[in-house]
Design a protein around this motif. Structure first.
Motif, mmCIF file in Angstrom:
data_model
loop_
_atom_site.group_PDB
_atom_site.id
_atom_site.type_symbol
_atom_site.label_atom_id
_atom_site.label_comp_id
_atom_site.label_asym_id
_atom_site.label_seq_id
_atom_site.Cartn_x
_atom_site.Cartn_y
_atom_site.Cartn_z
ATOM 1 N N ALA A 159 0.906 -1.153 0.095
ATOM 2 C CA ALA A 159 0.045 -0.062 -0.038
ATOM 3 C C ALA A 159 0.907 1.288 -0.143
ATOM 4 O O ALA A 159 0.671 2.107 -0.682
ATOM 5 N N MET A 160 2.035 1.130 0.856
ATOM 6 C CA MET A 160 2.837 2.449 0.951
ATOM 7 C C MET A 160 3.505 2.763 -0.412
ATOM 8 O O MET A 160 3.680 3.782 -0.877
ATOM 9 N N GLN A 161 3.964 1.553 -0.950
ATOM 10 C CA GLN A 161 4.590 1.530 -2.384
ATOM 11 C C GLN A 161 3.670 2.121 -3.413
ATOM 12 O O GLN A 161 4.017 3.164 -4.088
ATOM 13 N N GLU A 162 2.552 1.733 -3.418
ATOM 14 C CA GLU A 162 1.603 2.154 -4.456
ATOM 15 C C GLU A 162 1.312 3.614 -4.293
ATOM 16 O O GLU A 162 1.040 4.455 -4.955
ATOM 17 N N ARG A 163 1.046 3.898 -3.200
ATOM 18 C CA ARG A 163 0.825 5.392 -2.711
ATOM 19 C C ARG A 163 1.892 6.151 -3.065
ATOM 20 O O ARG A 163 1.697 7.483 -3.706
ATOM 21 N N GLU A 164 3.205 5.952 -3.039
ATOM 22 C CA GLU A 164 4.149 6.702 -3.280
ATOM 23 C C GLU A 164 4.277 6.669 -4.902
ATOM 24 O O GLU A 164 4.473 7.912 -5.489
ATOM 25 N N GLU A 165 3.771 5.796 -5.487
ATOM 26 C CA GLU A 165 3.908 5.793 -7.015
ATOM 27 C C GLU A 165 2.827 6.808 -7.601
ATOM 28 O O GLU A 165 2.980 7.434 -8.608
ATOM 29 N N ILE A 166 1.387 6.770 -6.920
ATOM 30 C CA ILE A 166 0.590 7.866 -7.226
ATOM 31 C C ILE A 166 0.833 9.346 -6.981
ATOM 32 O O ILE A 166 0.711 9.981 -7.992
ATOM 33 N N LEU A 167 1.514 9.450 -5.948
ATOM 34 C CA LEU A 167 1.956 10.715 -5.629
ATOM 35 C C LEU A 167 3.189 11.195 -6.863
ATOM 36 O O LEU A 167 3.296 12.349 -7.221
ATOM 37 N N GLY A 184 1.121 2.896 9.714
ATOM 38 C CA GLY A 184 2.053 2.591 8.630
ATOM 39 C C GLY A 184 2.918 3.878 8.792
ATOM 40 O O GLY A 184 4.187 3.881 8.494
ATOM 41 N N TYR A 185 2.676 5.189 9.345
ATOM 42 C CA TYR A 185 3.591 6.261 9.425
ATOM 43 C C TYR A 185 4.633 5.803 10.397
ATOM 44 O O TYR A 185 5.709 6.812 10.650
ATOM 45 N N SER A 186 4.525 4.804 11.265
ATOM 46 C CA SER A 186 5.505 4.347 12.292
ATOM 47 C C SER A 186 6.318 3.204 11.952
ATOM 48 O O SER A 186 6.926 2.621 12.604
ATOM 49 N N LEU A 187 5.744 2.719 10.779
ATOM 50 C CA LEU A 187 6.689 1.391 10.342
ATOM 51 C C LEU A 187 7.992 1.557 10.312
ATOM 52 O O LEU A 187 8.711 0.704 10.785
ATOM 53 N N GLU A 188 8.664 2.622 9.820
ATOM 54 C CA GLU A 188 10.092 2.851 9.763
ATOM 55 C C GLU A 188 10.903 2.770 10.909
ATOM 56 O O GLU A 188 11.871 2.275 11.255
ATOM 57 N N ALA A 189 10.139 3.560 11.753
ATOM 58 C CA ALA A 189 10.613 3.713 13.186
ATOM 59 C C ALA A 189 10.770 2.496 14.258
ATOM 60 O O ALA A 189 11.513 2.114 14.520
ATOM 61 N N ARG A 190 9.465 1.607 13.759
ATOM 62 C CA ARG A 190 9.553 0.200 14.511
ATOM 63 C C ARG A 190 10.536 -0.677 13.732
ATOM 64 O O ARG A 190 11.217 -1.403 14.284
ATOM 65 N N ASP A 243 -5.664 9.545 -8.915
ATOM 66 C CA ASP A 243 -6.455 8.779 -8.671
ATOM 67 C C ASP A 243 -7.186 8.868 -7.090
ATOM 68 O O ASP A 243 -6.465 8.190 -6.298
ATOM 69 N N THR A 244 -8.100 9.666 -6.895
ATOM 70 C CA THR A 244 -8.323 10.226 -5.774
ATOM 71 C C THR A 244 -9.057 8.961 -4.852
ATOM 72 O O THR A 244 -8.603 8.794 -3.567
ATOM 73 N N ASP A 245 -9.855 8.118 -5.539
ATOM 74 C CA ASP A 245 -10.405 7.109 -4.787
ATOM 75 C C ASP A 245 -9.290 5.914 -4.249
ATOM 76 O O ASP A 245 -9.541 5.604 -3.217
ATOM 77 N N ARG A 246 -8.593 5.589 -5.182
ATOM 78 C CA ARG A 246 -7.289 4.718 -5.000
ATOM 79 C C ARG A 246 -6.503 5.345 -3.712
ATOM 80 O O ARG A 246 -6.244 4.401 -2.917
ATOM 81 N N TYR A 247 -6.137 6.553 -3.874
ATOM 82 C CA TYR A 247 -5.245 6.944 -2.847
ATOM 83 C C TYR A 247 -6.065 7.090 -1.711
ATOM 84 O O TYR A 247 -5.114 6.742 -0.549
ATOM 85 N N ALA A 248 -7.227 7.251 -1.328
ATOM 86 C CA ALA A 248 -7.824 7.281 -0.099
ATOM 87 C C ALA A 248 -7.987 5.723 0.349
ATOM 88 O O ALA A 248 -7.807 5.822 1.466
ATOM 89 N N GLU A 249 -8.288 4.973 -0.335
ATOM 90 C CA GLU A 249 -8.223 3.281 -0.105
ATOM 91 C C GLU A 249 -6.890 3.142 0.585
ATOM 92 O O GLU A 249 -6.532 2.410 1.766
ATOM 93 N N LEU A 250 -5.820 3.465 -0.234
ATOM 94 C CA LEU A 250 -4.307 3.087 0.482
ATOM 95 C C LEU A 250 -4.034 4.034 1.504
ATOM 96 O O LEU A 250 -3.552 3.475 2.538
#
Length: 559
Positions: free
Chosen positions: A95-103, A127-133, A111-118
């Protein structure tokens, strides 16, 4: 919840386990124990859906996320270490990779709808703390922060496997399967892993030969023995007591049944011809028909025999190390080490991780050259070496176990070779295996068979218990107690060191300390128990605090 129902696994005529049924619930941590070859890893693979059972089934919620410790680090060689770890949480990572690709392509289309799903997936799984974990887990497994941005290829083999363990843990699975997770960990990392698993909210299923780890982590034990897989509550020590009691009850019940059968048969023989007792005799016959005596399968627990003769006694001084210094680039591991080992010593070399214990053994064995100083063998010494990395001794030739061992005693008979292999549990079929296909435990036992035919009068052993099962460690301890030569060894197994050592050499950053006596006697005089995780962790924290204070004082003085 994970439910196993009537699970059976056979290989040809061999049955590993039959009709296994048990249920695991969230928060439970289950250890799978049994002899090598009893089916522990197979059961783990079946429960994880990676192997099919012969019969029976495994059920768990359809949406349950599974984590399985991968051993294939080659596919990640060029991947950033932090990314390797984060990939473990597959749904979140994708999900994070696909979101980065959309951005990245937002200037063309968005794709607003797909970005919202991701974004919803990222938030749901924190996910925002995944790298820290991921960074915290890597640090807990002793992979320093400065390496997290580098590709996996910069790590040694053992540390690559730590990164894969971190990947599995970072996935935060509902059911976590771990096969020998402590094999490549130092004592501090093992302690960190114990704490991590103790705080796990899901189900943890682990195969391990480390009884201390099983005691610290497990709430339940599944014992694979007697062609059964039975669930016991409690940790390993509690399981051991319960298993003995359970077997004793079974044997007592069978004894009572056999006595009842014998008494009835005696009555029938004596009175079946007497008219006055005929009815009673017939009643006893019917009673006998209803008695079914359970047949107890033999235990799969097998104890190897480690019997190592020595060719002849050496001189009084076995090996002398003088002023040895060794560094790897900027990392100084040994500094001005001097040591004399005498005939009959059973010397354990201990010290913090990375202090140079294995390096010293390699220098003694002429496997490494010191930067300064020297190591010299005494008169009539014939050393035998057990390397921590088995490949150093086995090599990579595709030869059978039988032929590999015979190469070391070509003048001996086939019976002699087969006999030595049988003592370390290589049967008629096992001796035809290629040495390239041996498990860690099999490789360790084969190397000890090699030592037996070479008949060394000095043994140099680097972590000899690492791949042995619990029965193997006990048997090795007994075999080495009966060995009449000199032993120099490194081990993180406190029980093993306590059983064997008569002399302790502690390597420190300031040199070495030499203690004549047992490990218990050493502990009464020492400042830290290097084989106790709590003590080692506290010492590491104290050293960190001292270094921080020293740095702070230096800064204050400069200002």
């Amino acid at each position: 919840m994970l439910t196993v129902t009537n699970l059976t696994k056979t290989f040809g005529p061999q049955s590993l386990f039959e009709d296994a049924s048990f249920q695991f619930n969230s928060g439970q941590r289950i250890g799978l124990v049994g002899a090598n070859g009893s089916g522990k890893s197979t059961l783990l693979q079946i429960m994880a859906g990676r192997e099919e059972p012969t019969s029976g089934q495994v059920a768990m919620p359809r949406k349950a996320r599974l984590g399985f410790l991968d051993q294939d680090h080659y596919k990640y060689e060029n991947t950033r270490i932090l990314d390797v770890v984060m990939m473990g949480h597959k749904v979140l990572w994708e999900a994070m990779q696909e979101r980065e690709e959309i951005l990245a392509n937002a200037h063309e289309t968005f794709d607003t709808d797909r970005y919202a799903e991701l974004e919803d997936i990222v938030i749901r799984y924190d996910g925002y703390s995944l790298e820290a974990r991921a960074g915290e887990i890597l640090a807990g497994l002793s992979i320093p922060t400065f390496q997290h941005e580098e590709p996996l290829s910069v790590l040694s083999g053992g540390f690559k496997l730590r990164a894969l363990l971190a990947q599995t843990l970072a996935a935060d699975p509902d059911v976590l399967f771990l096969d020998e997770p402590t094999n490549h960990l130092d004592i501090i990392s093992i302690k960190w892993l114990e704490d991590f698993l103790q705080n796990s909210k899901g189900i943890v299923v682990v195969v391990s030969h480390d009884r201390r780890f099983l005691d610290a982590v497990c709430t339940h034990i599944v014992d694979l023995d007697y062609q059964k897989a039975l669930l016991y509550p409690g940790n390993y020590s509690q399981f051991e007591e319960a298993k003995v009691a359970h077997r004793l009850r079974k044997e007592t019940e069978i004894g009572k049944q056999e006595k009842e059968i014998a008494d009835n048969e005696a009555f029938i023989r004596r009175f079946k011809a007497k008219a006055s007792k005929a009815r009673q005799a017939q009643s006893r016959v019917k009673r006998l028909e209803k008695i079914t005596v359970e047949k107890l399968a033999p235990s799969s627990r097998r104890y190897p025999t480690f019997k190592i003769p020595s060719i002849r006694p050496p001189g009084k001084k076995v090996v002398t190390v003088e002023n040895v210094t060794k560094a790897f680039d900027d990392n100084l591991v040994l500094c001005d080490v001097s040591l004399t080992v005498n005939r009959g010593d059973r010397l354990a070399i201990i010290g913090p991780n990375g202090i140079g214990k294995s390096t010293l053994l390699k220098i003694i064995m002429d496997q490494l050259e010191p930067d300064e100083g020297s190591s010299e063998w005494g008169h009539e010494t014939y050393p035998g070496y057990f390397a921590q990395d088995h490949h150093e001794l086995l090599g990579d030739r595709d030869v059978t176990v039988h032929n590999w061992l015979w190469d070391f005693c070509p003048m001996e008979s086939i019976g002699y070779v087969r006999g030595n292999l049988a003592m370390v549990l290589f049967g008629a079929d096992d001796v035809e295996k290629s040495i390239t296909n041996l498990s860690g435990g099999e490789a360790a036992r084969l190397i000890f068979a090699r030592l037996a035919v070479l008949k060394p009068n000095v043994l140099i052993l680097d972590e000899p218990t690492n791949h042995l099962d619990i029965e193997g460690v006990q048997a090795l301890s007994e075999g080495l107690k009966n060995y009449d030569g000199t032993i120099i060894f490194v081990s993180h197994d406190r029980w093993f060191v306590s059983e064997l050592a008569t002399r302790i050499v502690e390597i420190t950053h300031d040199g070495i300390e030499d203690y004549r006596g047992s490990y218990e006697e050493f502990l009464r005089r020492a400042t830290v128990d290097h084989l106790d995780a709590e003590a080692v962790l506290e010492q590491a924290k104290a050293q960190k605090r001292a270094a921080k204070k020293k740095k702070s004082n230096k800064y204050d003085a400069g200002s």
